[in-house]
Design a protein around this motif. Structure first.
Motif, PDB file in Angstrom:
ATOM      1  N   VAL A  76       0.642  -0.893  -0.256  1.00  0.00           N
ATOM      2  CA  VAL A  76       0.290  -0.255  -0.328  1.00  0.00           C
ATOM      3  C   VAL A  76       0.606   1.115  -0.138  1.00  0.00           C
ATOM      4  CG1 VAL A  76      -2.015   1.548   1.392  1.00  0.00           C
ATOM      5  CG2 VAL A  76      -1.665  -1.342   1.429  1.00  0.00           C
ATOM      6  N   PHE A  77       0.879   2.020  -1.424  1.00  0.00           N
ATOM      7  CA  PHE A  77       1.263   2.936  -1.216  1.00  0.00           C
ATOM      8  C   PHE A  77       0.917   4.583  -1.481  1.00  0.00           C
ATOM      9  CE2 PHE A  77       5.641   3.861  -4.711  1.00  0.00           C
ATOM     10  CZ  PHE A  77       5.895   4.800  -3.558  1.00  0.00           C
ATOM     11  N   PHE A  78       1.492   5.547  -0.547  1.00  0.00           N
ATOM     12  CA  PHE A  78       0.532   6.807  -0.434  1.00  0.00           C
ATOM     13  C   PHE A  78       1.340   7.997   0.235  1.00  0.00           C
ATOM     14  CE2 PHE A  78       0.499   4.344   3.862  1.00  0.00           C
ATOM     15  CZ  PHE A  78       0.623   5.049   4.957  1.00  0.00           C
ATOM     16  N   GLY A  79       1.483   9.071  -0.772  1.00  0.00           N
ATOM     17  CA  GLY A  79       2.274   9.980  -0.139  1.00  0.00           C
ATOM     18  C   GLY A  79       2.001  10.645   1.029  1.00  0.00           C
ATOM     19  N   GLY A  80       2.629  12.062   0.919  1.00  0.00           N
ATOM     20  CA  GLY A  80       2.375  12.743   1.940  1.00  0.00           C
ATOM     21  C   GLY A  80       0.873  13.978   1.573  1.00  0.00           C
ATOM     22  N   GLY A  81       0.724  14.961   2.450  1.00  0.00           N
ATOM     23  CA  GLY A  81       0.603  16.217   2.223  1.00  0.00           C
ATOM     24  C   GLY A  81      -0.435  16.453   3.603  1.00  0.00           C
ATOM     25  N   GLU A  82      -1.140  16.419   3.484  1.00  0.00           N
ATOM     26  CA  GLU A  82      -1.841  17.205   4.357  1.00  0.00           C
ATOM     27  C   GLU A  82      -3.312  16.532   4.611  1.00  0.00           C
ATOM     28  OE1 GLU A  82      -2.930  21.030   4.507  1.00  0.00           O
ATOM     29  OE2 GLU A  82      -0.808  21.832   4.245  1.00  0.00           O
ATOM     30  N   GLY A  83      -4.233  16.027   5.938  1.00  0.00           N
ATOM     31  CA  GLY A  83      -5.441  14.821   6.009  1.00  0.00           C
ATOM     32  C   GLY A  83      -4.833  14.071   6.564  1.00  0.00           C
ATOM     33  N   GLY A  84      -3.827  13.223   6.881  1.00  0.00           N
ATOM     34  CA  GLY A  84      -3.195  11.992   7.406  1.00  0.00           C
ATOM     35  C   GLY A  84      -3.888  11.382   8.600  1.00  0.00           C
ATOM     36  N   ASN A  85      -3.311  12.901   9.582  1.00  0.00           N
ATOM     37  CA  ASN A  85      -4.627  12.394  11.345  1.00  0.00           C
ATOM     38  C   ASN A  85      -6.499  12.519  11.020  1.00  0.00           C
ATOM     39  OD1 ASN A  85      -4.749  14.901   9.731  1.00  0.00           O
ATOM     40  ND2 ASN A  85      -4.429  16.433  12.015  1.00  0.00           N
ATOM     41  N   GLU A  86      -6.703  13.132   9.839  1.00  0.00           N
ATOM     42  CA  GLU A  86      -8.662  12.850   9.720  1.00  0.00           C
ATOM     43  C   GLU A  86      -8.663  11.243   9.458  1.00  0.00           C
ATOM     44  OE1 GLU A  86      -9.313  16.831   8.101  1.00  0.00           O
ATOM     45  OE2 GLU A  86      -9.249  15.382   6.163  1.00  0.00           O
ATOM     46  N   VAL A  87      -7.454  10.811   8.557  1.00  0.00           N
ATOM     47  CA  VAL A  87      -7.904   9.318   7.982  1.00  0.00           C
ATOM     48  C   VAL A  87      -7.403   8.392   9.527  1.00  0.00           C
ATOM     49  CG1 VAL A  87      -7.662   7.942   6.262  1.00  0.00           C
ATOM     50  CG2 VAL A  87      -7.802   9.478   5.368  1.00  0.00           C
ATOM     51  N   ALA A  88      -6.916   8.683  10.083  1.00  0.00           N
ATOM     52  CA  ALA A  88      -5.886   7.404  10.825  1.00  0.00           C
ATOM     53  C   ALA A  88      -6.958   6.683  11.389  1.00  0.00           C
ATOM     54  CB  ALA A  88      -4.745   7.964  11.822  1.00  0.00           C
ATOM     55  N   PRO A  89      -7.742   7.925  12.350  1.00  0.00           N
ATOM     56  CA  PRO A  89      -8.826   6.392  13.613  1.00  0.00           C
ATOM     57  C   PRO A  89     -10.102   5.761  13.157  1.00  0.00           C
ATOM     58  CG  PRO A  89      -8.611   9.452  13.552  1.00  0.00           C
ATOM     59  CD  PRO A  89      -7.916   9.300  12.518  1.00  0.00           C
ATOM     60  N   LEU A  90     -10.535   6.336  11.096  1.00  0.00           N
ATOM     61  CA  LEU A  90     -11.182   5.334  10.217  1.00  0.00           C
ATOM     62  C   LEU A  90     -10.735   4.415   9.630  1.00  0.00           C
ATOM     63  CD1 LEU A  90     -12.335   8.789   9.000  1.00  0.00           C
ATOM     64  CD2 LEU A  90     -13.585   7.217  10.948  1.00  0.00           C
ATOM     65  N   ILE A  91      -9.007   3.572  10.301  1.00  0.00           N
ATOM     66  CA  ILE A  91      -8.795   2.993   9.383  1.00  0.00           C
ATOM     67  C   ILE A  91      -8.674   0.859  10.178  1.00  0.00           C
ATOM     68  CG2 ILE A  91      -6.325   1.648   9.128  1.00  0.00           C
ATOM     69  CD1 ILE A  91      -4.998   4.348   8.544  1.00  0.00           C
ATOM     70  N   ASP A  92      -9.151   0.334   9.787  1.00  0.00           N
ATOM     71  CA  ASP A  92      -9.317  -0.963   9.973  1.00  0.00           C
ATOM     72  C   ASP A  92      -7.810  -1.927  10.721  1.00  0.00           C
ATOM     73  OD1 ASP A  92     -10.016  -3.926  10.974  1.00  0.00           O
ATOM     74  OD2 ASP A  92     -11.408  -3.726   9.163  1.00  0.00           O
ATOM     75  N   TYR A  93      -7.016  -1.592  11.720  1.00  0.00           N
ATOM     76  CA  TYR A  93      -5.965  -1.812  11.769  1.00  0.00           C
ATOM     77  C   TYR A  93      -6.177  -3.334  11.731  1.00  0.00           C
ATOM     78  CZ  TYR A  93      -5.255   3.489  12.810  1.00  0.00           C
ATOM     79  OH  TYR A  93      -4.507   4.112  12.404  1.00  0.00           O
ATOM     80  N   ALA A  94      -7.422  -3.811  12.482  1.00  0.00           N
ATOM     81  CA  ALA A  94      -7.355  -5.323  12.918  1.00  0.00           C
ATOM     82  C   ALA A  94      -7.773  -6.219  11.508  1.00  0.00           C
ATOM     83  CB  ALA A  94      -9.120  -5.583  13.427  1.00  0.00           C
ATOM     84  N   ALA A  95      -8.026  -5.328  10.494  1.00  0.00           N
ATOM     85  CA  ALA A  95      -7.943  -6.453   8.857  1.00  0.00           C
ATOM     86  C   ALA A  95      -6.318  -6.145   8.611  1.00  0.00           C
ATOM     87  CB  ALA A  95      -8.714  -4.728   7.773  1.00  0.00           C
ATOM     88  N   ILE A  96      -5.778  -5.043   8.723  1.00  0.00           N
ATOM     89  CA  ILE A  96      -3.763  -4.619   8.686  1.00  0.00           C
ATOM     90  C   ILE A  96      -3.246  -5.865   9.781  1.00  0.00           C
ATOM     91  CG2 ILE A  96      -1.807  -3.693   8.842  1.00  0.00           C
ATOM     92  CD1 ILE A  96      -3.863  -0.841   8.711  1.00  0.00           C
ATOM     93  N   ALA A  97      -3.374  -6.160  10.811  1.00  0.00           N
ATOM     94  CA  ALA A  97      -3.034  -7.360  11.768  1.00  0.00           C
ATOM     95  C   ALA A  97      -3.326  -8.495  10.596  1.00  0.00           C
ATOM     96  CB  ALA A  97      -3.411  -7.189  13.143  1.00  0.00           C
TER      97      ALA A  97
END
Length: 162
Positions: A76-97
């Protein structure tokens, strides 16, 4: 936790959790990744402009979670910018694990990389941006391969006398 290394022919998932993505900007990136021997999958919301300039945090997170769950995606490849902090709480960390894979970003993407490690123990990679693949140098491609394909760069390789 370590993810398996990338191989030629593997699929790279491109998402934009922290910046605005346009087709014109991403076309040469996709071509560069394909020329380097990878298949490319883009998030369903990658080019959305729901806010008039970018997708909503929920749409950006949906793309991220889609790639995390996709068994074909190895990186999973992604760049920088602004707004990552808005997305972090919405990520499915269980799926990543449950589906460990490579995650690579830089700049504002650090928020997400650090969150993945903190919540799952999966090692992530900081350093390159997808934009490099629009016109990637031999040096940058060799460093990408050293980290993502060979598993880890064991020594510093300079690209100049400095």
């Amino acid at each position: 936790m370590l993810a398996k290394s990338l191989k030629t022919g593997d699929t790279v998932g491109l998402v934009a959790p922290s910046h605005v993505a346009t087709r014109d900007h991403y076309a040469p990136i996709i071509k560069g990744l394909e020329d380097a021997g990878y298949r490319v999958k883009t998030g369903e919301n990658l080019y959305k402009a729901t806010y008039g300039y970018a997708a909503t945090p929920q749409e950006r997170a949906a793309d991220f979670n889609q790639m995390a769950k996709d068994p074909d995606v190895r990186l999973v490849f992604f760049g920088g910018g602004e707004g990552g902090n808005e997305v972090a709480p919405l990520i499915d960390y269980a799926a990543i694990a449950q589906n460990p894979k490579l995650y690579l970003s830089y700049s504002d993407g650090t928020d997400i990389l650090n969150a993945i490690y903190a919540k799952t123990g999966l090692l992530t990679d900081y350093g390159q941006t997808p934009g490099l693949f629009a016109d990637i140098s031999e040096y940058d491609l060799s460093r990408f391969r050293a980290h993502m394909v060979e598993g880890a760069a064991t020594e510093h390789v300079g690209n100049s006398p400095w």
